[in-house]
Design an enzyme around this catalytic site. Structure first.
Site, PDB file in Angstrom:
ATOM      1  N   SER A 104       8.988   3.107   5.003  1.00 40.76           N
ATOM      2  CA  SER A 104       7.690   2.725   4.438  1.00 40.76           C
ATOM      3  C   SER A 104       6.503   3.244   5.236  1.00 40.76           C
ATOM      4  O   SER A 104       5.391   3.321   4.710  1.00 40.76           O
ATOM      5  CB  SER A 104       7.594   1.201   4.325  1.00 40.76           C
ATOM      6  OG  SER A 104       7.769   0.591   5.597  1.00 40.76           O
ATOM      7  N   ASP A 109      -0.693  -5.631   6.993  1.00 44.44           N
ATOM      8  CA  ASP A 109      -0.025  -6.697   6.236  1.00 44.44           C
ATOM      9  C   ASP A 109       1.025  -7.462   7.038  1.00 44.44           C
ATOM     10  O   ASP A 109       1.826  -8.188   6.467  1.00 44.44           O
ATOM     11  CB  ASP A 109       0.619  -6.114   4.974  1.00 44.44           C
ATOM     12  CG  ASP A 109       1.667  -5.046   5.293  1.00 44.44           C
ATOM     13  OD1 ASP A 109       1.959  -4.820   6.487  1.00 44.44           O
ATOM     14  OD2 ASP A 109       2.203  -4.427   4.346  1.00 44.44           O
ATOM     15  N   HIS A 119       2.960  -3.292   8.491  1.00 50.67           N
ATOM     16  CA  HIS A 119       2.397  -1.943   8.462  1.00 50.67           C
ATOM     17  C   HIS A 119       0.971  -1.939   8.996  1.00 50.67           C
ATOM     18  O   HIS A 119       0.315  -2.977   9.054  1.00 50.67           O
ATOM     19  CB  HIS A 119       2.425  -1.396   7.031  1.00 50.67           C
ATOM     20  CG  HIS A 119       3.762  -1.528   6.377  1.00 50.67           C
ATOM     21  ND1 HIS A 119       4.082  -2.591   5.547  1.00 50.67           N
ATOM     22  CD2 HIS A 119       4.868  -0.752   6.444  1.00 50.67           C
ATOM     23  CE1 HIS A 119       5.337  -2.456   5.129  1.00 50.67           C
ATOM     24  NE2 HIS A 119       5.830  -1.357   5.661  1.00 50.67           N
TER      25      HIS A 119
END
EC number: 3.1.1.-
Length: 394
Positions: A40, A344, A347
């Site tokens: 991610s 978040d 990240h």
């Protein structure tokens, strides 16, 4: 005898000169595209493309993407990622995701990184007692997709894509973080998790070797971030014992020590690969120390003095709750993400990613450093890059 010595000395200098010339020629390349693998941290929309409409990832919902794209793009951040800043630096368009792209234009790059991806296959993790989603697109699966797509990427005239691969900037990772996240989120003993490190490193190394055999000549292989500075881990492993925290950053020292262990093993393996492939540029990206620098001197980089809390989240000392994440209904985000490091809870913000990319591309956080001497003059004369460079080096 003296004449013979002089002859040998002259031969040595000529050989050294030739090696230097060859090295300078191979070190600096004008890249035509970017090929990327990872999780991610690098996903530009693959997980979104792979997901069903009834089971979308949080990156499909606002406020993800608000800062730069002004809508969710499938990226796990408020805006651009490190790979986006690399593309902009090289004068290449943002790299499109491979999965879910219909009639995508991959002439200037292709991204196989998927949110939640591991380096290891799920079967290996399951054997070690670690739960792994069967929908996981591991590094091996990403590489398989890349090889199977070569005729499509390059056309029938060049089915092996050797020319494209040779002139591509290849980004492998960061990868391996989720191999450790899964057991650590289950509170597995750190010594058990350490047993995965050699397997992860071997998998990354094998992927590099496969790509070298296919013609790859330049790799950026980042290490892991300091896990002890992750809001998710700071929340999960919160403790009243102040000795477990670094007094300067507030990060958990034992988790950062684990990240250092992974990164040291990775660097040792990359050194071995450089000796094995002297014609290939294999560059280590020191994401760990770049991010740590932001934590240590946040105000110097325009960040708020207390950089650990998440910009987007809800509850707790770090503005993060596992059950209600960013993108969920009722979860708000900060008014100025550019002042935050963490987006978040897992990240980073676009602001943090920009500093990290600059630290690696033009600062002291690439081993060995990049040689950009042959780049287009517009890139070399970019004043903002020189400003970032001076800050990261000071």
């Amino acid at each position: 005898m003296a004449s013979q010595d002089c002859h040998m000395l002259l031969s040595f200098f000529i050989s050294t000169f030739l090696i230097t010339v060859v090295t300078s020629q191979t070190r600096c390349r004008n890249f035509k595209s970017i090929i990327s693998f990872g999780d991610s941290i690098t996903d530009t929309g693959n997980l979104l493309g792979l997901s069903s409409p009834n089971d979308l990832p949080e990156s499909a919902f606002p406020p993800y993407g608000e800062t730069f794209f002004h809508h969710p793009s499938g990226r796990f951040s408020d805006g651009r990622l490190i790979i986006d800043f690399i593309a902009e630096f090289l004068g290449i368009p943002h790299v499109p995701p491979f999965y879910g792209s219909k009639n995508g234009n991959f002439e200037k790059g292709v991204n196989f990184a998927v949110g939640g991806a591991t380096a290891l296959e799920c079967s290996v993790l399951e054997e070690k007692g670690t739960h792994c989603s069967q929908s996981n697109i591991s590094l091996g699966n990403q590489l398989k997709s890349f090889k199977e797509s070569l005729p499509y990427l390059c056309g029938s005239s060049s089915p092996d894509c050797r020319d494209m691969i040779e002139n591509a900037f290849i980004l492998i990772g960061e990868i391996g973080g989720n191999d450790y996240n899964f057991p650590l989120f289950d509170r597995k003993n750190i010594e058990e998790v350490k047993e995965l490190v050699p397997l992860v490193i071997t998998t990354i190394s094998s992927a590099i070797s496969e790509l070298v055999d296919m013609g790859a000549r330049t790799f950026l292989v980042p290490g892991n971030f300091p896990l002890g500075c992750s809001v998710a881990y700071l929340t999960l492993y919160e403790t009243p014992n102040k000795e477990e925290y670094n007094p300067l950053t507030g990060c958990l020292t034992w988790l950062n020590d684990f990240s250092v262990y992974h990164n040291e093993q990775l660097q040792a393996e990359l050194k071995r690969l450089r000796n094995l492939y002297p014609h290939v540029n294999i560059i280590y990206g020191d994401y760990y120390n770049t991010l740590l620098r932001l934590m240590q001197e946040p105000s110097k980089f325009g960040l708020m003095d207390r950089p650990l809390p998440a910009c987007c989240g809800l509850g707790g000392p770090y503005n993060f709750t596992f059950s209600i994440k960013c993108g969920s209904k009722g979860v708000e985000y900060c008014s100025d993400p550019s002042k935050y490091v963490n987006w978040d809870g897992i990240h980073m913000t676009e602001a943090a990613y920009k500093w990290i990319s600059e630290g690696v591309l033009t600062g002291p956080y690439a081993i060995p450093p990049f040689n950009w001497s042959c780049l287009d003059s517009k890139i070399k004369n970019n004043e903002s890059l020189h400003t970032q460079y001076s800050l990261m080096n000071s």
